[in-house]
Design a protein around this motif. Structure first.
Motif, PDB file in Angstrom:
ATOM      1  N   ILE A 111       0.853  -1.183   0.000  1.00  0.00           N
ATOM      2  CA  ILE A 111       0.000   0.000   0.000  1.00  0.00           C
ATOM      3  C   ILE A 111       0.891   1.235   0.000  1.00  0.00           C
ATOM      4  CG2 ILE A 111      -1.718   1.337   1.272  1.00  0.00           C
ATOM      5  CD1 ILE A 111      -2.911  -1.154   0.162  1.00  0.00           C
ATOM      6  N   THR A 113       0.922   5.139   0.750  1.00  0.00           N
ATOM      7  CA  THR A 113       0.194   6.225   1.397  1.00  0.00           C
ATOM      8  C   THR A 113       0.865   7.538   1.019  1.00  0.00           C
ATOM      9  OG1 THR A 113      -0.358   4.791   3.270  1.00  0.00           O
ATOM     10  CG2 THR A 113      -0.624   7.163   3.582  1.00  0.00           C
ATOM     11  N   SER A 118      -4.117   9.904   1.163  1.00  0.00           N
ATOM     12  CA  SER A 118      -4.785   8.948   0.278  1.00  0.00           C
ATOM     13  C   SER A 118      -3.920   7.699   0.123  1.00  0.00           C
ATOM     14  CB  SER A 118      -5.065   9.572  -1.087  1.00  0.00           C
ATOM     15  OG  SER A 118      -3.860   9.979  -1.706  1.00  0.00           O
ATOM     16  N   LYS A 119      -4.589   6.573  -0.042  1.00  0.00           N
ATOM     17  CA  LYS A 119      -3.903   5.280  -0.130  1.00  0.00           C
ATOM     18  C   LYS A 119      -4.136   4.647  -1.499  1.00  0.00           C
ATOM     19  CE  LYS A 119      -4.360   4.362   4.849  1.00  0.00           C
ATOM     20  NZ  LYS A 119      -2.920   4.480   5.159  1.00  0.00           N
ATOM     21  N   SER A 121      -3.544   0.961  -3.503  1.00  0.00           N
ATOM     22  CA  SER A 121      -3.156  -0.443  -3.458  1.00  0.00           C
ATOM     23  C   SER A 121      -2.291  -0.745  -4.672  1.00  0.00           C
ATOM     24  CB  SER A 121      -4.393  -1.352  -3.455  1.00  0.00           C
ATOM     25  OG  SER A 121      -4.013  -2.710  -3.606  1.00  0.00           O
ATOM     26  N   ASN A 163       5.921  10.110   1.994  1.00  0.00           N
ATOM     27  CA  ASN A 163       5.144   8.955   1.524  1.00  0.00           C
ATOM     28  C   ASN A 163       5.543   7.744   2.353  1.00  0.00           C
ATOM     29  OD1 ASN A 163       4.767   9.477  -2.101  1.00  0.00           O
ATOM     30  ND2 ASN A 163       4.073  10.667  -0.364  1.00  0.00           N
TER      31      ASN A 163
END
Length: 371
Positions: A111, A113, A118-119, A121, A163
């Motif tokens: 993941i 971030t 906001s994330k 996948s 990040n």
């Protein structure tokens, strides 16, 4: 012989069109199938059922005429074959149920971030550009890498944005940082880093395990901070394992030179190539190790060299995303061996079971270690 072929022979058997060779093949297949799946019925039980059906046929009753003998035998044969077919179907279902709990290895899964929270996948995202921030373009490549590319505007920004790349249990990922440093993240790990490095240094934060190939820049030292230590380098290859559920933090140097600073005991040490620093509690020691063994996970392999069972099972739990129950009295047992991280968990544990020192009980995704 496949189950489909067996069912076709059963159909011919019911129709009475099987040859002697086909009947022998069917019986041979059944005995082999029985050994593999351990069904609830046995050859003795089938023989007993055959005898019961035979004894119930009218041929054994004096008032029955000869003309009705073969229809009754044919009917009994159909009943018996239908029973066998149902039992084979039951065994097929049991085999399918067993297959659904097969524990497969991990793979590229993480993941991302972003600084705004906001994330993304990385397992589900399409290849190509994922985001642009502070003059940096974030791209996912087809071979499972996350690449940060610096634009002209990135050199002018003064805003520090961070990040984080996080891998779950059963996940791993490679990240190429804005300065060209390559980082391989192992399962259940996270790496936090600025989108654009500061002018004086390059600093990242690690939990779990990662292998670093640092881009050389003597003017901007590269620093990796973890829970209880900081590693400072100029340009080098090294591995840091700092899992919270391990009782030690290991820093292994392959190339170059690193300085390990220990925050809790106010001490430091410089490692040479081939050397490993081990922080356990408030004690720090160095030793020379086989560095290829230490980074075997990067090459998708398990290598255990007189390693304690407790440590081995934690690695297994992280990579296959399973729960492990290991009695305390077994955790200190030592094992050596190699295996592939791309194969099933049974293959990985087979090394230890061959010693007949331990055995493993599987209950879904729960594994219990037994003597």
């Amino acid at each position: 012989m496949q189950n489909r072929e067996a069912k076709e022979l059963l159909k011919k058997y019911r129709e009475g069109s099987c040859t002697a060779e086909e009947i022998a093949l069917l019986e041979s297949w059944y005995l082999e199938y029985e050994d593999e799946t351990k069904p609830d019925f046995t050859p003795e039980a089938i023989a007993e059922e055959k005898s019961r059906i035979w004894q119930s046929l009218p041929v054994h009753q004096k008032q029955v005429k000869r003309m009705v003998l073969w229809p009754w035998i044919a009917a009994a044969s159909v009943i018996l074959c239908v029973t066998l077919a149902l039992l084979f179907q039951k065994k097929d279902k049991q085999a399918a149920d067993t297959a659904t709990v097969k524990i497969l290895p991990g793979g590229n899964n993480a993941i991302l971030t972003l600084a705004n929270g906001s994330k993304i996948s990385l397992n589900d995202a399409a290849n190509g550009n994922l985001a642009s921030q502070s003059g940096i373009t974030v791209t996912k490549t087809s071979d499972g890498q996350l690449v940060y590319q610096v634009g002209i505007s990135a050199k002018e920004t003064r805003v520090v944005e961070y990040n984080t790349v996080t891998t779950p249990k059963g996940g791993q990922y490679q990240v190429n940082l804005p300065d060209g440093t390559k980082v391989w993240l192992n399962a259940a790990s996270s790496l936090t880093f600025p989108v654009a490095f500061a002018a004086s240094e390059r600093q990242v934060k690690l939990t779990g395990e990662a292998y670093f190939e640092v881009a050389h820049n003597k003017e901007k030292p590269f620093k990796v901070s973890s829970d209880k230590q900081n590693v400072t380098v100029l340009g080098t290859h090294f591995n840091v394992s700092a899992y919270k559920d391990d009782d030690e933090i290991r820093t292994t140097l392959l190339e170059g030179k690193v300085k390990v600073q220990l925050s809790e005991i106010d001490a430091s040490a410089v490692l040479r190539p081939g050397e490993q620093g081990v922080l356990k509690g408030r004690t720090f020691n160095t030793r020379f190790v086989n560095t290829e063994n230490e980074i075997a996970w990067v090459n998708n392999a398990f290598v255990f060299d007189n390693e304690e069972l407790g440590s081995i099972m934690r690695k297994i739990a992280r990579w296959y995303d399973v729960e492990v129950v290991c009695p305390e009295e077994l955790e200190k047992m030592e094992f050596s061996g190699t295996g592939s991280r791309s194969k099933s968990i049974q293959n990985a544990l087979k090394i230890m079971e061959l010693t007949e020192s331990v055995h493993f009980k599987f209950e879904g995704r729960r594994i219990t270690v037994m003597p």
